[in-house]
Structures are given as structure tokens and as C-alpha cells.
Design a protein around this motif. Structure first.
Motif, PDB file in Angstrom:
ATOM      1  N   LYS A 153      36.391   6.388  47.286  1.00  0.00           N
ATOM      2  CA  LYS A 153      35.416   6.272  48.378  1.00  0.00           C
ATOM      3  C   LYS A 153      35.814   5.166  49.357  1.00  0.00           C
ATOM      4  CE  LYS A 153      31.417   8.010  45.793  1.00  0.00           C
ATOM      5  NZ  LYS A 153      31.291   9.238  46.606  1.00  0.00           N
TER       6      LYS A 153
ATOM      7  N   SER B 186      28.117   4.762  56.785  1.00  0.00           N
ATOM      8  CA  SER B 186      26.885   4.257  56.167  1.00  0.00           C
ATOM      9  C   SER B 186      26.602   4.980  54.851  1.00  0.00           C
ATOM     10  CB  SER B 186      25.712   4.437  57.138  1.00  0.00           C
ATOM     11  OG  SER B 186      25.921   3.683  58.321  1.00  0.00           O
ATOM     12  N   ASP B 187      26.837   6.294  54.823  1.00  0.00           N
ATOM     13  CA  ASP B 187      26.638   7.054  53.584  1.00  0.00           C
ATOM     14  C   ASP B 187      27.580   6.553  52.485  1.00  0.00           C
ATOM     15  OD1 ASP B 187      24.718   8.562  54.842  1.00  0.00           O
ATOM     16  OD2 ASP B 187      26.079  10.220  55.336  1.00  0.00           O
ATOM     17  N   ILE B 188      28.836   6.261  52.840  1.00  0.00           N
ATOM     18  CA  ILE B 188      29.793   5.778  51.842  1.00  0.00           C
ATOM     19  C   ILE B 188      29.387   4.397  51.329  1.00  0.00           C
ATOM     20  CG2 ILE B 188      32.180   5.012  51.503  1.00  0.00           C
ATOM     21  CD1 ILE B 188      33.079   7.215  53.353  1.00  0.00           C
TER      22      ILE B 188
ATOM     23  N   CYS C 288      36.502   5.403  53.321  1.00  0.00           N
ATOM     24  CA  CYS C 288      35.831   4.508  54.267  1.00  0.00           C
ATOM     25  C   CYS C 288      36.845   3.819  55.173  1.00  0.00           C
ATOM     26  CB  CYS C 288      35.008   3.471  53.495  1.00  0.00           C
ATOM     27  SG  CYS C 288      33.996   2.417  54.539  1.00  0.00           S
TER      28      CYS C 288
ATOM     29  N   GLY D 210      27.581   7.268  60.854  1.00  0.00           N
ATOM     30  CA  GLY D 210      26.723   7.846  59.825  1.00  0.00           C
ATOM     31  C   GLY D 210      27.474   8.105  58.528  1.00  0.00           C
ATOM     32  N   GLN D 211      28.707   8.613  58.640  1.00  0.00           N
ATOM     33  CA  GLN D 211      29.511   8.863  57.444  1.00  0.00           C
ATOM     34  C   GLN D 211      29.852   7.559  56.720  1.00  0.00           C
ATOM     35  OE1 GLN D 211      32.914  11.048  58.843  1.00  0.00           O
ATOM     36  NE2 GLN D 211      31.751  12.889  59.316  1.00  0.00           N
TER      37      GLN D 211
ATOM     38  N   GLU E  79      28.543   9.895  64.761  1.00  0.00           N
ATOM     39  CA  GLU E  79      28.827  10.693  63.560  1.00  0.00           C
ATOM     40  C   GLU E  79      29.664   9.906  62.555  1.00  0.00           C
ATOM     41  OE1 GLU E  79      31.020  14.928  62.351  1.00  0.00           O
ATOM     42  OE2 GLU E  79      30.780  14.340  64.451  1.00  0.00           O
TER      43      GLU E  79
ATOM     44  N   ARG F 252      26.365   3.214  51.071  1.00  0.00           N
ATOM     45  CA  ARG F 252      25.253   3.417  50.134  1.00  0.00           C
ATOM     46  C   ARG F 252      25.765   3.919  48.789  1.00  0.00           C
ATOM     47  NH1 ARG F 252      22.386   5.040  54.819  1.00  0.00           N
ATOM     48  NH2 ARG F 252      23.087   7.195  54.552  1.00  0.00           N
ATOM     49  N   ALA F 253      26.734   4.850  48.832  1.00  0.00           N
ATOM     50  CA  ALA F 253      27.297   5.366  47.582  1.00  0.00           C
ATOM     51  C   ALA F 253      28.029   4.270  46.812  1.00  0.00           C
ATOM     52  CB  ALA F 253      28.249   6.529  47.890  1.00  0.00           C
TER      53      ALA F 253
END
Length: 252
Positions: free
Chosen positions: A51, A19-21, A55, A16-17, A13, A23-24
């Protein structure tokens, strides 16, 4: 992601968070390239900086979870998790360096440029000088130099005062930044402890539910044993009663 899920759902989990950051952040810096307005660039940098802070917090949480699972995993798994964490830190550092470069460019754009006096002012001085005698010109020049010296002294005083205020402000900001950093670290530790406590409560709840099932099963077994004993006793009683009755009949 699948390999992390096999090790721990928590790690999967968090990964995943993060990786999302990432990408952002990538999309945000691409968008920053196209922005020309300095104010919009500054706001965009602030959002990207926030962000990156989030991270960093998640990477710390990932590291704590890895250390917590260290004794449960085999050496290959621990090596994989360590490499994963180092990869996250390296990617975050690349975005931090990119942010610093944009911030430096933005600061350079904000340097104020001062221009000298206009042409009309110079023409007025020429016309005024043509109507003065030599002594008047000397006196006027001395007055202008005195005024210039006073203006320079005032400017120097303002600069010194500004430097002093800036030094005090920088010291205060440094102290506040260190305090905020300690608070963030304490909040991260509290958040991690709360998650661990929640997991422990869930495990205790599952154990209690299992214990209840066992108690119910034991109760049913005890009831069954009692029922069998009652049936056996009644059977023995009726058999004994018939035997006694038959013996009485034989005697008569």
C-alpha cells in the motif's frame, strides 16, 4: 477536496485515492498491534508495504499534475498545492518509519537460540572417565580437542561460505531493486502520458463535435439564402410577365 476540485478534477481524484490509502495504513498498523503470530505479522507488513508503494506512486503522479498546471494557477494556489504534497510525503514517511520499527522487532523475535548438551550426556562422560586411567584420560581429552578443532574449522568454513553467498545475494538484490525502481518510474511516466493523451483525444473530440455543429448551421444559412434568392427571382419573373402582358393589352 473541494478546493482541489476547483483547481483540477485529476488532482481531486488522486487526493481521494491517497486519503483512502492513508486510512487503510492507519487501520492496518492498529490491527498489527493486536497480532501475536510472527507469520501473520510478516504477511500484514507485506500488505502494508504494498500500500505504501502505491501511495508513493500516486504522490509522484500528484506532483506531475501540479507541475503541469503550474503556469495556469496563481501563486496562492501553487503554494497550497505544494503544501498539500509536502503533507502527503510527511505522512507517508511516518508510516514508513513505523513499518521499519515493526520489521526490526519482528526480526529480533526470529533470532535462534541454541542450548548446550543435556544433563544425561554429562553424566555419561563422568561414568566413562571414572573407568579410565590417567593416560587414557589424556588421550581421550586430546581426541576430543582435535574433534572440537575440526568442528570449529568446519563451522568457520560454513560461516565464510555463508557470508560470501550473502554478499553476492545482497549485490544481486540491490541491482534487481534498482532495475525494478527504474521500471516502476518508467511505468508511471507511461501511465501519466496515456492519461494526458486520453484527455487530448477527448478535447479533440469535443472540438470536432463543435465544428460539425458550426458546419451544419452554415449549411442551413446557405440553404436559406438560396431559397430567398429563388423566391425573389420567381417574384421578379412573375411581376415582369404581368407587366409585359399588360403592355401588350394596351397596344391592342
Amino acid at each position: 477536496m473541494s478546493s482541489l476540485s476547483a483547481v483540477s478534477e485529476e488532482l481531486a481524484e488522486i487526493d481521494g485515492q491517497i486519503s483512502d490509502i492513508f486510512r487503510a495504513l492507519s487501520n492496518g498498523f492498529q490491527k498489527l498491534e493486536k497480532i501475536k503470530d510472527s507469520n501473520r505479522q510478516s504477511r500484514q507488513l507485506e500488505e502494508l508495504t504494498e500500500k505504501m508503494r502505491e501511495c508513493k506512486r500516486l504522490i509522484k503522479e500528484f506532483d506531475r499534475e501540479v507541475k503541469d498546471l503550474d503556469y495556469k494557477n496563481d501563486p496562492d494556489t501553487n503554494k497550497m498545492l505544494t503544501e498539500k504534497k509536502q503533507s502527503m510525503i510527511k505522512e507517508l514517511n511516518s508510516y514508513v518509519a513505523l513499518k521499519k520499527r515493526y520489521a526490526s522487532n519482528l526480526e529480533n523475535k526470529r533470532v535462534d537460540l541454541f542450548e548446550g548438551p543435556g544433563e544425561g550426556f554429562a553424566e555419561d562422560n563422568v561414568m566413562l572417565a571414572s573407568n579410565m586411567s590417567n593416560q587414557q584420560l589424556v588421550d581421550h581429552g586430546n581426541n576430543m580437542m582435535d574433534e572440537t578443532d575440526q568442528a570449529i574449522n568446519r563451522a568457520q568454513k560454513v560461516v565464510h561460505d555463508t557470508i560470501d553467498v550473502g554478499t553476492e545475494t545482497a549485490a544481486a538484490l540491490k541491482a534487481q531493486t534498482e532495475q525494478m525502481s527504474r521500471i516502476v518510474n518508467e511505468l508511471d511516466s507511461i501511465h501519466f502520458s496515456i492519461k494526458k493523451a486520453s484527455q487530448l483525444v477527448k478535447e479533440i473530440g469535443r472540438q470536432v463535435a463543435t465544428d460539425r455543429c458550426i458546419m451544419a448551421l452554415l449549411f442551413l444559412i446557405v440553404v436559406g439564402v438560396i431559397a430567398i434568392i429563388i423566391v425573389k427571382v420567381r417574384t421578379f419573373y412573375f411581376s415582369y410577365s404581368y407587366t409585359v402582358s399588360d403592355q401588350r393589352k394596351l397596344k391592342t
